[in-house]
Write a protein that holds these residues in place. Structure first.
Motif, PDB file in Angstrom:
ATOM      1  N   ASN A  41       0.831  -1.213   0.000  1.00 53.63           N
ATOM      2  CA  ASN A  41       0.000   0.000   0.000  1.00 53.63           C
ATOM      3  C   ASN A  41       0.860   1.255   0.000  1.00 53.63           C
ATOM      4  OD1 ASN A  41      -2.881  -1.119   0.484  1.00 53.63           O
ATOM      5  ND2 ASN A  41      -1.598  -2.195   1.961  1.00 53.63           N
ATOM      6  N   GLU A  42       1.900   1.286  -0.816  1.00 56.58           N
ATOM      7  CA  GLU A  42       2.793   2.442  -0.841  1.00 56.58           C
ATOM      8  C   GLU A  42       2.020   3.706  -1.190  1.00 56.58           C
ATOM      9  OE1 GLU A  42       6.431   2.046  -3.035  1.00 56.58           O
ATOM     10  OE2 GLU A  42       6.674  -0.029  -2.400  1.00 56.58           O
ATOM     11  N   GLY A  43       2.422   4.795  -0.523  1.00 55.64           N
ATOM     12  CA  GLY A  43       1.742   6.060  -0.747  1.00 55.64           C
ATOM     13  C   GLY A  43       2.527   7.219  -0.171  1.00 55.64           C
ATOM     14  N   ASP A  44       1.819   8.293   0.170  1.00 51.85           N
ATOM     15  CA  ASP A  44       2.450   9.533   0.622  1.00 51.85           C
ATOM     16  C   ASP A  44       2.395   9.769   2.129  1.00 51.85           C
ATOM     17  OD1 ASP A  44       3.053  10.230  -2.011  1.00 51.85           O
ATOM     18  OD2 ASP A  44       1.097  11.187  -2.295  1.00 51.85           O
ATOM     19  N   TYR A  45       1.627   8.957   2.852  1.00 49.82           N
ATOM     20  CA  TYR A  45       1.442   9.203   4.279  1.00 49.82           C
ATOM     21  C   TYR A  45       2.490   8.439   5.098  1.00 49.82           C
ATOM     22  CZ  TYR A  45      -2.991  10.875   2.503  1.00 49.82           C
ATOM     23  OH  TYR A  45      -3.958  11.540   1.787  1.00 49.82           O
ATOM     24  N   PRO A  46       3.248   9.163   5.949  1.00 55.54           N
ATOM     25  CA  PRO A  46       4.282   8.477   6.743  1.00 55.54           C
ATOM     26  C   PRO A  46       3.661   7.542   7.783  1.00 55.54           C
ATOM     27  CG  PRO A  46       4.106  10.783   7.398  1.00 55.54           C
ATOM     28  CD  PRO A  46       3.200  10.594   6.219  1.00 55.54           C
ATOM     29  N   LEU A  55       8.473   4.522   9.352  1.00 59.50           N
ATOM     30  CA  LEU A  55       8.709   3.125   8.991  1.00 59.50           C
ATOM     31  C   LEU A  55       8.561   2.936   7.481  1.00 59.50           C
ATOM     32  CD1 LEU A  55       9.238   0.308  10.172  1.00 59.50           C
ATOM     33  CD2 LEU A  55       6.775   0.059  10.466  1.00 59.50           C
ATOM     34  N   GLY A  56       7.850   3.822   6.854  1.00 54.22           N
ATOM     35  CA  GLY A  56       7.593   3.792   5.416  1.00 54.22           C
ATOM     36  C   GLY A  56       6.481   4.777   5.120  1.00 54.22           C
ATOM     37  N   TYR A  57       5.912   4.668   3.912  1.00 52.83           N
ATOM     38  CA  TYR A  57       4.837   5.572   3.502  1.00 52.83           C
ATOM     39  C   TYR A  57       3.728   4.745   2.869  1.00 52.83           C
ATOM     40  CZ  TYR A  57       8.147   9.278   4.408  1.00 52.83           C
ATOM     41  OH  TYR A  57       9.026  10.127   5.033  1.00 52.83           O
ATOM     42  N   VAL A  58       2.486   5.021   3.263  1.00 51.27           N
ATOM     43  CA  VAL A  58       1.342   4.253   2.776  1.00 51.27           C
ATOM     44  C   VAL A  58       0.292   5.173   2.159  1.00 51.27           C
ATOM     45  CG1 VAL A  58       1.659   2.309   4.354  1.00 51.27           C
ATOM     46  CG2 VAL A  58       0.286   4.265   5.079  1.00 51.27           C
ATOM     47  N   ASN A  59      -0.695   4.552   1.485  1.00 49.69           N
ATOM     48  CA  ASN A  59      -1.715   5.327   0.784  1.00 49.69           C
ATOM     49  C   ASN A  59      -2.951   5.601   1.642  1.00 49.69           C
ATOM     50  OD1 ASN A  59      -2.903   2.828   0.910  1.00 49.69           O
ATOM     51  ND2 ASN A  59      -2.911   2.455  -1.293  1.00 49.69           N
ATOM     52  N   THR A  60      -2.870   5.332   2.922  1.00 54.59           N
ATOM     53  CA  THR A  60      -3.991   5.577   3.831  1.00 54.59           C
ATOM     54  C   THR A  60      -3.461   6.197   5.118  1.00 54.59           C
ATOM     55  OG1 THR A  60      -5.912   4.577   4.904  1.00 54.59           O
ATOM     56  CG2 THR A  60      -3.878   3.270   4.879  1.00 54.59           C
ATOM     57  N   TYR A  61      -4.333   6.835   5.866  1.00 55.21           N
ATOM     58  CA  TYR A  61      -3.932   7.427   7.134  1.00 55.21           C
ATOM     59  C   TYR A  61      -5.000   7.161   8.183  1.00 55.21           C
ATOM     60  CZ  TYR A  61      -7.162  11.189   5.848  1.00 55.21           C
ATOM     61  OH  TYR A  61      -8.273  11.899   5.493  1.00 55.21           O
ATOM     62  N   THR A  83       4.443  15.153  14.534  1.00 59.63           N
ATOM     63  CA  THR A  83       4.189  14.885  13.122  1.00 59.63           C
ATOM     64  C   THR A  83       2.951  15.654  12.706  1.00 59.63           C
ATOM     65  OG1 THR A  83       5.077  12.653  13.440  1.00 59.63           O
ATOM     66  CG2 THR A  83       3.880  13.074  11.396  1.00 59.63           C
ATOM     67  N   GLU A  84       3.119  16.567  11.775  1.00 58.17           N
ATOM     68  CA  GLU A  84       1.988  17.381  11.316  1.00 58.17           C
ATOM     69  C   GLU A  84       1.290  16.728  10.139  1.00 58.17           C
ATOM     70  OE1 GLU A  84       3.510  21.295  10.592  1.00 58.17           O
ATOM     71  OE2 GLU A  84       3.672  21.726  12.737  1.00 58.17           O
ATOM     72  N   GLY A  85       0.021  17.075   9.959  1.00 55.97           N
ATOM     73  CA  GLY A  85      -0.738  16.587   8.819  1.00 55.97           C
ATOM     74  C   GLY A  85      -1.276  15.188   9.032  1.00 55.97           C
ATOM     75  N   LYS A  86      -1.580  14.556   7.928  1.00 56.92           N
ATOM     76  CA  LYS A  86      -2.146  13.205   7.959  1.00 56.92           C
ATOM     77  C   LYS A  86      -1.021  12.182   7.969  1.00 56.92           C
ATOM     78  CE  LYS A  86      -6.085  14.804   5.273  1.00 56.92           C
ATOM     79  NZ  LYS A  86      -6.758  14.767   3.979  1.00 56.92           N
ATOM     80  N   PHE A  87      -1.168  11.142   8.772  1.00 55.91           N
ATOM     81  CA  PHE A  87      -0.197  10.067   8.814  1.00 55.91           C
ATOM     82  C   PHE A  87      -0.839   8.818   9.385  1.00 55.91           C
ATOM     83  CE2 PHE A  87       0.254  12.277  12.837  1.00 55.91           C
ATOM     84  CZ  PHE A  87       0.450  11.277  13.779  1.00 55.91           C
TER      85      PHE A  87
END
Length: 195
Positions: A41-46, A55-61, A83-87
């Motif tokens: 599920n690779e994406g932009d959310y840490p 640990l990585g970046y996923v497509n869900t938060y 950590t700011e924003g969605k994660f």
């Protein structure tokens, strides 16, 4: 500091109240996550879990606007993060949600937790896998000055943090330039021609 001193003198003439962290915020872990999930599920959310870095970046938060985290297990146990924003918060990271009826600035709480990192480490158990129990963390005593005092402390500390980051960047650039200069002269001085 003069403004802060005046605020403390005016708003805290009898000192600052100390309360347990569990009285002002809920301490809860995120969701279970593993490396297979991250890879599929690779994406932009840490993914904020047990380390000091994502640990990585996923497509869900699963978190939005709940910036403070404390690592609950592993080598980074007790590490306080912002950590700011969605994660995506993993199950090895505690999130702190300040109760609605409490006048507590999130950023102030973050700075207080950073300042108390040794007390947090003392709450950790290091036999076997290092761990921080939420019930122990909730007993951590923190100061609760009036909101204007909290806001002034945050302003001062955030300005200092920003200046420190700028200075670090300038020093890094200066050291890089000096290293290149040193290498140039070293190469020139130690290069011997046929003469």
């Amino acid at each position: 500091m003069a403004r802060l001193d005046k605020l403390i003198e005016e708003l805290c003439p009898h000192g600052v109240e100390y309360i347990e962290l569990g009285e002002v915020s809920d301490v809860g872990a995120g969701q279970n996550i593993n490396k297979n999930f991250i890879q599929q599920n690779e994406g932009d959310y840490p993914v904020i879990n047990s380390g000091k870095e994502p640990l990585g970046y996923v497509n869900t938060y699963n978190v939005e606007n709940n910036e403070i985290g404390i690592t609950s297990r592993g080598a980074g146990v007790g590490f306080v993060s912002w950590t700011e924003g969605k994660f995506f918060r993993g199950n090895l990271n505690y999130g702190l949600v300040i109760y609605e009826n409490i006048n507590l600035n999130k950023r102030f709480l973050y700075h207080v937790l950073l300042e108390n990192k040794h007390e947090i480490e003392n709450l950790c158990v290091f036999s076997g896998i290092p761990a921080l129990n939420a019930s122990n963390l909730k007993k951590l005593k923190i100061p609760l000055p009036p909101l204007p005092v909290q806001e002034e402390i945050v302003r001062i500390l955030d300005n200092f943090t920003e200046l420190t980051a700028e200075l670090t960047a300038e020093l890094t650039a200066e050291l890089t330039a000096r290293k290149k200069q040193y290498e140039y002269y070293r190469d020139e001085l130690l290069t011997f021609g046929d003469e």
